[in-house]
Design a protein around this motif. Structure first.
Motif, short mmCIF file in Angstrom:
data_model
loop_
_atom_site.label_atom_id
_atom_site.label_comp_id
_atom_site.label_asym_id
_atom_site.label_seq_id
_atom_site.Cartn_x
_atom_site.Cartn_y
_atom_site.Cartn_z
N HIS A 80 -0.38 6.89 1.07
CA HIS A 80 -1.64 7.75 0.70
C HIS A 80 -2.63 7.53 2.06
N ARG A 81 -3.28 8.90 2.23
CA ARG A 81 -4.38 8.70 3.14
C ARG A 81 -6.05 8.23 2.36
N TYR A 82 -6.50 7.48 3.17
CA TYR A 82 -7.61 7.11 2.50
C TYR A 82 -9.03 7.68 3.27
N SER A 83 -10.16 7.93 2.49
CA SER A 83 -11.28 8.14 3.19
C SER A 83 -12.31 6.72 3.49
N ASP A 84 -12.24 5.94 2.71
CA ASP A 84 -12.94 4.62 2.73
C ASP A 84 -12.53 3.97 4.14
N PRO A 85 -13.67 3.82 4.98
CA PRO A 85 -12.89 3.27 6.40
C PRO A 85 -12.19 1.80 6.14
N GLU A 86 -12.96 0.97 5.27
CA GLU A 86 -12.16 -0.34 5.14
C GLU A 86 -10.92 -0.36 4.46
N ILE A 87 -10.62 0.46 3.59
CA ILE A 87 -9.35 0.57 2.77
C ILE A 87 -8.50 1.25 3.97
N ARG A 88 -8.86 2.32 4.62
CA ARG A 88 -8.05 2.95 5.73
C ARG A 88 -7.72 1.92 6.67
N GLN A 89 -8.52 1.12 7.26
CA GLN A 89 -7.99 0.00 7.94
C GLN A 89 -7.04 -1.20 7.61
N ARG A 90 -7.28 -1.25 6.26
CA ARG A 90 -6.30 -2.26 5.74
C ARG A 90 -4.98 -1.64 5.66
N SER A 91 -4.84 -0.27 5.26
CA SER A 91 -3.43 0.33 5.31
C SER A 91 -2.93 0.21 6.61
N ILE A 92 -3.62 0.65 7.56
CA ILE A 92 -3.04 0.53 8.77
C ILE A 92 -2.72 -1.06 9.20
N ASP A 93 -3.37 -1.97 9.02
CA ASP A 93 -2.96 -3.44 9.24
C ASP A 93 -1.92 -3.79 8.45
N ASP A 94 -1.82 -3.29 7.17
CA ASP A 94 -0.75 -3.71 6.17
C ASP A 94 0.62 -3.21 6.81
N PHE A 95 0.55 -1.68 7.36
CA PHE A 95 1.74 -1.11 7.71
C PHE A 95 2.21 -1.83 9.09
N ARG A 96 1.26 -2.07 9.81
CA ARG A 96 1.89 -2.61 11.12
C ARG A 96 2.35 -4.33 10.69
N ASP A 97 2.10 -5.08 9.74
CA ASP A 97 2.38 -6.34 9.65
C ASP A 97 3.60 -6.16 8.84
N GLU A 98 3.89 -5.07 8.00
CA GLU A 98 5.12 -4.83 7.26
C GLU A 98 6.48 -4.52 8.39
N ALA A 99 5.89 -3.90 9.46
CA ALA A 99 6.95 -3.48 10.55
C ALA A 99 7.15 -4.72 11.15
N VAL A 100 6.04 -5.55 11.45
CA VAL A 100 6.38 -6.70 12.49
C VAL A 100 7.12 -7.72 11.67
N HIS A 101 7.08 -7.73 10.50
CA HIS A 101 7.70 -8.78 9.28
C HIS A 101 9.18 -8.40 9.33
N ALA A 102 9.47 -7.22 8.99
CA ALA A 102 10.80 -6.39 8.97
C ALA A 102 11.61 -6.59 10.42
N CYS A 103 10.86 -6.42 11.49
CA CYS A 103 11.51 -6.76 12.71
C CYS A 103 11.74 -8.14 13.04
N TYR A 104 11.22 -9.20 12.56
CA TYR A 104 11.55 -10.49 12.92
C TYR A 104 12.50 -11.01 11.87
N THR A 105 12.46 -10.52 10.49
CA THR A 105 13.64 -10.72 9.37
C THR A 105 14.77 -10.15 9.93
N GLU A 106 14.90 -9.15 10.64
CA GLU A 106 16.35 -8.35 11.06
C GLU A 106 16.52 -9.32 12.29
N LEU A 107 15.78 -9.88 13.07
CA LEU A 107 16.25 -10.52 14.22
C LEU A 107 16.43 -12.08 14.06
#
Length: 111
Positions: A80-107
Motif C-alpha cells: 500500500h501507499r500511504y498519505s500520512d507522513p509517519e505511516i509512510r516513513q514507517r512503511s519505508i523503514d519496515d521494508f528496508r529492515d525486512e530486506a536487511v533481515h532477509a539478506c543476513y538470514t540468507e548469508l
C-alpha cells in the motif's frame, strides 16, 4: 520533511542508483555487512519511490540490470501507499529492515 514530487525524485534517485549499481552480485569485494547494508539502502530507495508515486515502470528501468532489485521493486509496489507522513516513513523503514533481515538470514543462517 517536505515530500518531493515524483518527477523531482526520479533524477535524485537515478543519481543514487548509478552509484549503487555495483550491488546486485554479492561480490568478494563487499563484506556481508556492506552487502546487506547496500541492499537495505536500495530497499529504502525503492519503497520511498513507491510511496512518492514514482511509476513502477520507471523504477524497473532504473534497476533493469539487476534481477534482485527488480524483484524488490515488484515486492515494494505490491504494498500500500500511504498519505500520512509517519505511516509512510514507517512503511519505508519496515521494508528496508525486512530486506536487511532477509539478506543476513540468507548469508548467515545455515539451511
Amino acid at each position: 520533511m517536505q515530500m518531493q514530487r515524483p518527477f523531482q525524485l526520479v533524477p535524485a534517485l537515478a543519481a543514487l542508483a548509478m552509484s549503487l549499481l555495483a550491488l546486485p552480485a554479492h561480490s568478494e569485494e563487499l563484506s556481508d555487512d556492506e552487502f546487506c547494508a547496500t541492499l537495505g539502502r536500495w530497499a529504502e530507495i525503492i519503497m520511498r519511490s513507491h510511496q512518492a508515486g514514482v511509476p513502477m515502470v520507471e523504477m524497473m528501468e532504473t534497476v533493469s540490470s539487476s534481477d534482485l532489485l527488480r524483484g524488490m521493486v515488484v515486492k515494494a509496489y505490491g504494498r500500500h501507499r500511504y498519505s500520512d507522513p509517519e505511516i509512510r516513513q514507517r512503511s519505508i523503514d519496515d521494508f528496508r529492515d525486512e530486506a536487511v533481515h532477509a539478506c543476513y538470514t540468507e548469508l548467515l543462517v545455515p539451511n
